[in-house]
Design an enzyme around this catalytic site. Structure first.
Site, PDB file in Angstrom:
ATOM      1  N   LYS A  61      26.867 -36.247 -16.788  1.00 17.18           N
ATOM      2  CA  LYS A  61      27.207 -34.841 -16.965  1.00 17.18           C
ATOM      3  C   LYS A  61      28.456 -34.483 -16.126  1.00 17.18           C
ATOM      4  CE  LYS A  61      22.365 -33.538 -17.873  1.00 17.18           C
ATOM      5  NZ  LYS A  61      21.243 -32.636 -17.475  1.00 17.18           N
TER       6      LYS A  61
ATOM      7  N   TYR B 205      21.265 -29.478 -27.010  1.00 21.27           N
ATOM      8  CA  TYR B 205      20.159 -28.840 -26.292  1.00 21.27           C
ATOM      9  C   TYR B 205      19.396 -27.842 -27.160  1.00 21.27           C
ATOM     10  CZ  TYR B 205      21.631 -31.048 -21.916  1.00 21.27           C
ATOM     11  OH  TYR B 205      21.922 -31.968 -20.931  1.00 21.27           O
TER      12      TYR B 205
ATOM     13  N   ARG C  88      15.222 -43.580 -18.744  1.00 23.47           N
ATOM     14  CA  ARG C  88      14.502 -42.424 -18.170  1.00 23.47           C
ATOM     15  C   ARG C  88      13.986 -42.767 -16.758  1.00 23.47           C
ATOM     16  NH1 ARG C  88      14.920 -37.401 -20.499  1.00 23.47           N
ATOM     17  NH2 ARG C  88      12.907 -36.887 -19.588  1.00 23.47           N
TER      18      ARG C  88
ATOM     19  N   THR D  18      13.420 -34.788 -13.782  1.00 21.37           N
ATOM     20  CA  THR D  18      14.408 -33.747 -14.099  1.00 21.37           C
ATOM     21  C   THR D  18      14.832 -32.975 -12.848  1.00 21.37           C
ATOM     22  OG1 THR D  18      13.393 -33.505 -16.276  1.00 21.37           O
ATOM     23  CG2 THR D  18      14.819 -31.713 -15.539  1.00 21.37           C
TER      24      THR D  18
ATOM     25  N   ARG E 196      18.947 -39.549  -9.923  1.00 18.97           N
ATOM     26  CA  ARG E 196      18.782 -38.171  -9.462  1.00 18.97           C
ATOM     27  C   ARG E 196      18.156 -38.116  -8.072  1.00 18.97           C
ATOM     28  NH1 ARG E 196      16.312 -36.153 -15.249  1.00 18.97           N
ATOM     29  NH2 ARG E 196      18.254 -35.480 -16.238  1.00 18.97           N
TER      30      ARG E 196
ATOM     31  N   ASN F 127      22.094 -32.120 -12.575  1.00 17.02           N
ATOM     32  CA  ASN F 127      21.295 -33.288 -12.190  1.00 17.02           C
ATOM     33  C   ASN F 127      21.877 -34.612 -12.694  1.00 17.02           C
ATOM     34  OD1 ASN F 127      20.673 -32.967 -14.853  1.00 17.02           O
ATOM     35  ND2 ASN F 127      18.477 -32.673 -14.562  1.00 17.02           N
TER      36      ASN F 127
ATOM     37  N   HIS G  74      22.035 -37.346 -18.408  1.00 18.77           N
ATOM     38  CA  HIS G  74      21.131 -37.084 -19.532  1.00 18.77           C
ATOM     39  C   HIS G  74      20.742 -38.424 -20.122  1.00 18.77           C
ATOM     40  CE1 HIS G  74      19.470 -35.558 -23.268  1.00 18.77           C
ATOM     41  NE2 HIS G  74      20.102 -36.574 -23.842  1.00 18.77           N
TER      42      HIS G  74
ATOM     43  N   GLU H  94      21.129 -37.595 -31.009  1.00 14.78           N
ATOM     44  CA  GLU H  94      22.140 -37.311 -29.980  1.00 14.78           C
ATOM     45  C   GLU H  94      23.370 -38.213 -30.128  1.00 14.78           C
ATOM     46  OE1 GLU H  94      19.729 -37.623 -26.449  1.00 14.78           O
ATOM     47  OE2 GLU H  94      18.639 -35.785 -26.950  1.00 14.78           O
TER      48      GLU H  94
END
Ligand code: CDP
Ligand code: MG
Length: 148
Positions: free
Chosen positions: A11, A51, A87, A93, A104, A114, A117, A128
């Site tokens: 991000k 999103y 993940r 998150t 993170r 954070n 993604h 996506e």
């Protein structure tokens, strides 16, 4: 479980903070294979598609403002159970709750900003990838005969 692909984004906070190399390095070191990568300025329309399931949430306006505020790095990674593996490497998150050793958990503190993604399933991964990459970009890479 067969080899799968997942959509990953560093991000704008990660690009701004100079953490692209560190984040990409973790995915490479895990053994995942990079299949596509580009720096993108996420438009409001792309953010709305990316999103869409979050529309109406209290944090949605701030999230869209953040994701469109500067360049982000869009990627496709491939490997055994790639969705779940990415993940796990990302962490929770909320970076305050993310385990040390995760991206993170080690480098972020803000819930919105954070750093990364990662798709949460095979179907969202497909959806996506198609927001950020053309079919030709998705078919290029190792094992492909396509030329740029
Ligand atoms: O990114 P992840 O799949 O872990 O979380 P999500 O629940 O799908 O939320 C998407 C993104 O919205 C998060 O990564 C945060 O950037 C943002 N978010 C937020 O700003 N505040 C929240 N309470 C929840 C999510
Ligand atoms: Mg999500």
């Amino acid at each position: 479980m067969p080899v799968s692909r997942t959509f990953v984004m560093v991000k704008p906070d990660g690009v701004r903070r100079g953490l692209v190399g560190a984040i990409v390095g973790r995915l490479e070191a895990k053994g995942l294979c990079l299949r596509a990568m580009k720096l993108v300025s996420v438009s409001s329309a792309m953010a709305a598609r990316h999103y869409e399931e979050h529309r109406g949430k209290p944090y949605y306006p701030e999230l869209v403002q953040f994701i469109t505020a500067g360049p982000a790095l869009a990627m496709v990674w491939e490997g055994r159970e790639a969705v779940a593996v990415v993940r796990a490497l990302m962490g929770a998150t909320d970076p305050a709750k993310a385990a040390p050793g995760t991206i993170r958990g080690d480098w972020a503190l803000s819930i919105t900003e954070n750093l990364v993604h990662g798709s949460d399933g095979e179907e969202s991964a497909r959806r996506e990838m198609e927001i950020y990459f053309s079919p030709a970009e998705l078919s290029a890479g190792p094992g492909s005969t396509a030329s740029a």
